[in-house]
Design a protein around this motif. Sequence first.
Motif, PDB file in Angstrom:
ATOM      1  N   LYS A   1       0.853  -1.196   0.000  1.00  7.57           N
ATOM      2  CA  LYS A   1       0.000   0.000   0.000  1.00  7.57           C
ATOM      3  C   LYS A   1       0.883   1.239   0.000  1.00  7.57           C
ATOM      4  N   LEU A   2       0.620   2.142  -0.918  1.00  8.50           N
ATOM      5  CA  LEU A   2       1.417   3.362  -1.022  1.00  8.50           C
ATOM      6  C   LEU A   2       0.608   4.537  -0.495  1.00  8.50           C
ATOM      7  N   THR A   3       1.260   5.363   0.284  1.00 15.59           N
ATOM      8  CA  THR A   3       0.552   6.505   0.853  1.00 15.59           C
ATOM      9  C   THR A   3       1.050   7.822   0.290  1.00 15.59           C
ATOM     10  N   LYS A   4       2.318   7.891  -0.017  1.00 15.63           N
ATOM     11  CA  LYS A   4       2.874   9.147  -0.510  1.00 15.63           C
ATOM     12  C   LYS A   4       2.794   9.204  -2.033  1.00 15.63           C
ATOM     13  N   GLU A   5       2.583  10.387  -2.548  1.00 16.72           N
ATOM     14  CA  GLU A   5       2.513  10.590  -3.996  1.00 16.72           C
ATOM     15  C   GLU A   5       3.836  10.210  -4.665  1.00 16.72           C
ATOM     16  N   VAL A   6       4.949  10.448  -3.972  1.00 20.42           N
ATOM     17  CA  VAL A   6       6.268  10.099  -4.513  1.00 20.42           C
ATOM     18  C   VAL A   6       6.349   8.590  -4.738  1.00 20.42           C
ATOM     19  N   ASP A   7       5.891   7.813  -3.766  1.00 22.13           N
ATOM     20  CA  ASP A   7       5.907   6.355  -3.903  1.00 22.13           C
ATOM     21  C   ASP A   7       5.051   5.902  -5.080  1.00 22.13           C
ATOM     22  N   LYS A   8       3.923   6.542  -5.275  1.00 26.23           N
ATOM     23  CA  LYS A   8       3.047   6.178  -6.396  1.00 26.23           C
ATOM     24  C   LYS A   8       3.747   6.443  -7.724  1.00 26.23           C
ATOM     25  N   GLN A   9       4.431   7.570  -7.826  1.00 24.76           N
ATOM     26  CA  GLN A   9       5.173   7.882  -9.055  1.00 24.76           C
ATOM     27  C   GLN A   9       6.289   6.873  -9.279  1.00 24.76           C
ATOM     28  N   ASP A  10       6.974   6.496  -8.202  1.00 23.02           N
ATOM     29  CA  ASP A  10       8.035   5.488  -8.315  1.00 23.02           C
ATOM     30  C   ASP A  10       7.468   4.148  -8.774  1.00 23.02           C
ATOM     31  N   ALA A  11       6.315   3.771  -8.250  1.00 18.05           N
ATOM     32  CA  ALA A  11       5.688   2.507  -8.646  1.00 18.05           C
ATOM     33  C   ALA A  11       5.318   2.529 -10.127  1.00 18.05           C
ATOM     34  N   ILE A  12       4.790   3.635 -10.588  1.00 19.13           N
ATOM     35  CA  ILE A  12       4.439   3.772 -12.007  1.00 19.13           C
ATOM     36  C   ILE A  12       5.696   3.668 -12.869  1.00 19.13           C
ATOM     37  N   GLU A  13       6.766   4.328 -12.438  1.00 23.24           N
ATOM     38  CA  GLU A  13       8.025   4.280 -13.187  1.00 23.24           C
ATOM     39  C   GLU A  13       8.603   2.865 -13.188  1.00 23.24           C
ATOM     40  N   LEU A  14       8.514   2.177 -12.055  1.00 20.63           N
ATOM     41  CA  LEU A  14       9.003   0.800 -11.967  1.00 20.63           C
ATOM     42  C   LEU A  14       8.268  -0.101 -12.954  1.00 20.63           C
ATOM     43  N   ILE A  15       6.948  -0.016 -12.973  1.00 22.28           N
ATOM     44  CA  ILE A  15       6.147  -0.837 -13.890  1.00 22.28           C
ATOM     45  C   ILE A  15       6.542  -0.548 -15.331  1.00 22.28           C
ATOM     46  N   ASP A  16       6.718   0.715 -15.646  1.00 28.00           N
ATOM     47  CA  ASP A  16       7.106   1.111 -16.998  1.00 28.00           C
ATOM     48  C   ASP A  16       8.467   0.514 -17.376  1.00 28.00           C
ATOM     49  N   LEU A  17       9.432   0.595 -16.466  1.00 22.29           N
ATOM     50  CA  LEU A  17      10.759   0.026 -16.725  1.00 22.29           C
ATOM     51  C   LEU A  17      10.681  -1.481 -16.964  1.00 22.29           C
ATOM     52  N   LEU A  18       9.929  -2.165 -16.111  1.00 24.31           N
ATOM     53  CA  LEU A  18       9.840  -3.621 -16.222  1.00 24.31           C
ATOM     54  C   LEU A  18       9.155  -4.046 -17.518  1.00 24.31           C
ATOM     55  N   LYS A  19       8.120  -3.337 -17.903  1.00 20.04           N
ATOM     56  CA  LYS A  19       7.424  -3.678 -19.149  1.00 20.04           C
ATOM     57  C   LYS A  19       8.328  -3.471 -20.363  1.00 20.04           C
ATOM     58  N   LYS A  20       9.129  -2.414 -20.338  1.00 21.19           N
ATOM     59  CA  LYS A  20      10.039  -2.151 -21.456  1.00 21.19           C
ATOM     60  C   LYS A  20      11.161  -3.181 -21.526  1.00 21.19           C
ATOM     61  N   ALA A  21      11.594  -3.676 -20.372  1.00 19.37           N
ATOM     62  CA  ALA A  21      12.771  -4.550 -20.326  1.00 19.37           C
ATOM     63  C   ALA A  21      12.445  -6.035 -20.403  1.00 19.37           C
ATOM     64  N   LYS A  22      11.184  -6.404 -20.291  1.00 16.20           N
ATOM     65  CA  LYS A  22      10.851  -7.828 -20.182  1.00 16.20           C
ATOM     66  C   LYS A  22      11.215  -8.634 -21.424  1.00 16.20           C
ATOM     67  N   GLU A  23      11.334  -8.000 -22.569  1.00 12.13           N
ATOM     68  CA  GLU A  23      11.730  -8.713 -23.782  1.00 12.13           C
ATOM     69  C   GLU A  23      13.246  -8.909 -23.853  1.00 12.13           C
TER      70      GLU A  23
END
Length: 148
Positions: free
Chosen positions: A70-92
């Motif tokens: 569970k994320l409470t801070k807006e910064v953590d939410k942005q980091d989570a979005i960036e993490l998902i984006d990185l993983l999706k780009k790199a999975k291939e």
Amino acid sequence: MKIIKGEELYLIESEVNKIVELAKKNDANLEIITFNETVDLEELSNQLFSNDFFNNNKIFVLKNLLLFKKLTKEVDKQDAIELIDLLKKAKEMHEILIVLELQKNEESSLNQYYKELLKDSEIINFDKLKEKEIYSFLLNYISKKVLK
């Protein structure tokens, strides 16, 4: 990308080791990069997308990342979005293993960013062994150790 999750830590770790060992048999120069609980997104990005001189293959093991809780801070939410984006780009390009040790019913408390990854991942789940399964598991485990 694989999500390896569940309550049985030994089985989870065994599965990760099995995947890594199989990959090492095919590539002696394989590099294993592990992040535990926290991840520096800049470092992860550099590791995912850098082309080194020897162009070694990599397996990324992301264990129990707090960004899936569970994320409470807006910064953590942005980091989570960036993490998902990185993983999706790199999975291939790389093998990515997301490892989550979860207690019973804990998965429902994970955030929507984790749930987003479920759509694009192979799920390997290790539920808690039932009492009658423990006996056969131990017999199998012991027989494998004795035969080695």
